[in-house]
Design an enzyme around this catalytic site. Structure first.
Site, PDB file in Angstrom:
ATOM      1  CG  ASP A  25      -2.076   1.044   1.285  1.00 37.84           C
ATOM      2  OD1 ASP A  25      -2.230   1.544   0.070  1.00 37.84           O
ATOM      3  OD2 ASP A  25      -2.622   1.307   2.225  1.00 37.84           O
ATOM      4  CB  CYS A 250      -5.705   7.721  -0.545  1.00 39.47           C
ATOM      5  SG  CYS A 250      -7.189   7.497  -1.717  1.00 39.47           S
TER       6      CYS A 250
HETATM    7 MG    MG Z   1      -3.885   2.548   2.860  1.00 40.20          MG
END
Ligand code: MG
Length: 309
Positions: A25, A250
């Site tokens: 991530d 993000c």
């Molecule tokens: Mg994340």
């Protein structure tokens, strides 16, 4: 490493498993390509620091996430140790085939609580994406794999605003109904606050989702990551995602400060006397090394506090 004293708070679990998501991530959001040897060293150093769950890479098509186009090479080169889980994101059957060929024992599928994000991220609606995952999860479970079901945008969505708890519970139970062994609740744009976290967990428990299936994945966009974690722990959650050094962001959040930093989480858990098995000092050394490799400072406040001056 936290030499300033330990005092527990009532109602917290004695032990928490951190799911370290930095190599996947975190690095998937890096602007530049990170060399495969750096990724392999990162995963191995995270395990050396005491992590038992390290999300290693993703089998998505390289055109979607060029940063993780070396997934197979990373998996071949990492010295995978017994007792440690190395989950890999798998979007479809082809990804699962590739993962099984490489001896992967843990996969994750990536669902969305909202239609807008499902369409943006998966190019299909919520129901169609669950239909895509169904055969993947079934086959993975037949092969004895652990399957994490991520659920993005559980507390807010950049297109839809607030997300109804009933909607999240509905998609969550469908995801678990496919056979997922774990549900990871994602605050993908970091807008949750602690009471909202507690409300969603209570609603999932009321829908008979077992507590030990629930994990939480917070982003620190509005500085709420740690407070939200504490609220989840007070509800009895024992699996928390975090990213070494606060790697990653993000792409859908405007002020894309990223994942909750593992070091910041550890500072809190160590101070509360909650056992994780992860050594803060070794982790800080790892994030300091990685920051030099990436040529920019770690966004983790704990890494900065322990490496500067
Ligand atoms: Mg994340």
């Amino acid at each position: 490493m936290n030499h300033y004293g330990v005092d527990p708070l009532p109602g917290l679990p004695g032990r928490v498993t951190i799911c370290e998501v930095g190599p996947r991530d975190g690095l998937q959001n890096e602007a530049g390509l990170v060399p495969v040897e750096v990724k392999v060293e990162l995963v191995e150093r995270l395990v050396d620091a005491g992590h038992t769950v390290v999300e290693t890479t993703s089998m998505v098509h390289p055109a979607w996430v060029p940063q993780l186009a070396d997934a197979e090479e990373v998996l071949r080169r990492v010295d995978r140790r017994p007792g440690v889980r190395y989950p890999v994101l798998v979007p479809n059957r082809r990804g699962l085939d590739r993962a099984l060929d490489l001896g992967v024992t843990d996969i994750a599928v990536f669902g969305s609580a909202t239609e807008s994000f499902a369409k943006a991220n998966l190019n299909r609606g919520v129901t169609e994406s669950l239909e895509m995952f169904a055969p993947v999860v079934a086959r993975a479970r037949e092969a004895g794999l652990h399957v994490r079901g991520y659920l993005s945008m559980c507390w807010g969505d950049p297109w839809e605003g607030a997300v109804l708890i009933s909607q999240v519970v509905s998609v969550a139970t469908r995801l678990l109904g496919l056979g997922c062994t774990e549900l990871a609740l994602g605050d993908t744009i970091g807008v949750a606050t602690p009471g909202r976290v507690a409300s969603l967990i209570d609603a999932l428990l009321a829908a008979e989702v077992p507590l030990d299936r629930i994990a939480v994945h917070f982003h620190d966009t509005y500085g709420q990551g740690l407070a939200n974690c504490l609220a989840a722990l007070q509800r009895g959650v024992t699996t928390v995602d975090a990213s070494a050094g606060g790697l990653g962001g993000c792409p859908y959040a405007k002020s894309a400060t990223g994942n909750l930093a593992t070091e910041d989480l550890l500072w809190q858990l160590d101070g509360l006397g909650v056992h994780t098995g992860v050594d803060l000092g070794k982790l800080v050394e790892t994030s300091d090394w990685l920051a030099k490799e990436l040529r920019r400072p770690s966004p983790s406040r704990t890494v900065r506090a322990l490496t500067q001056g």
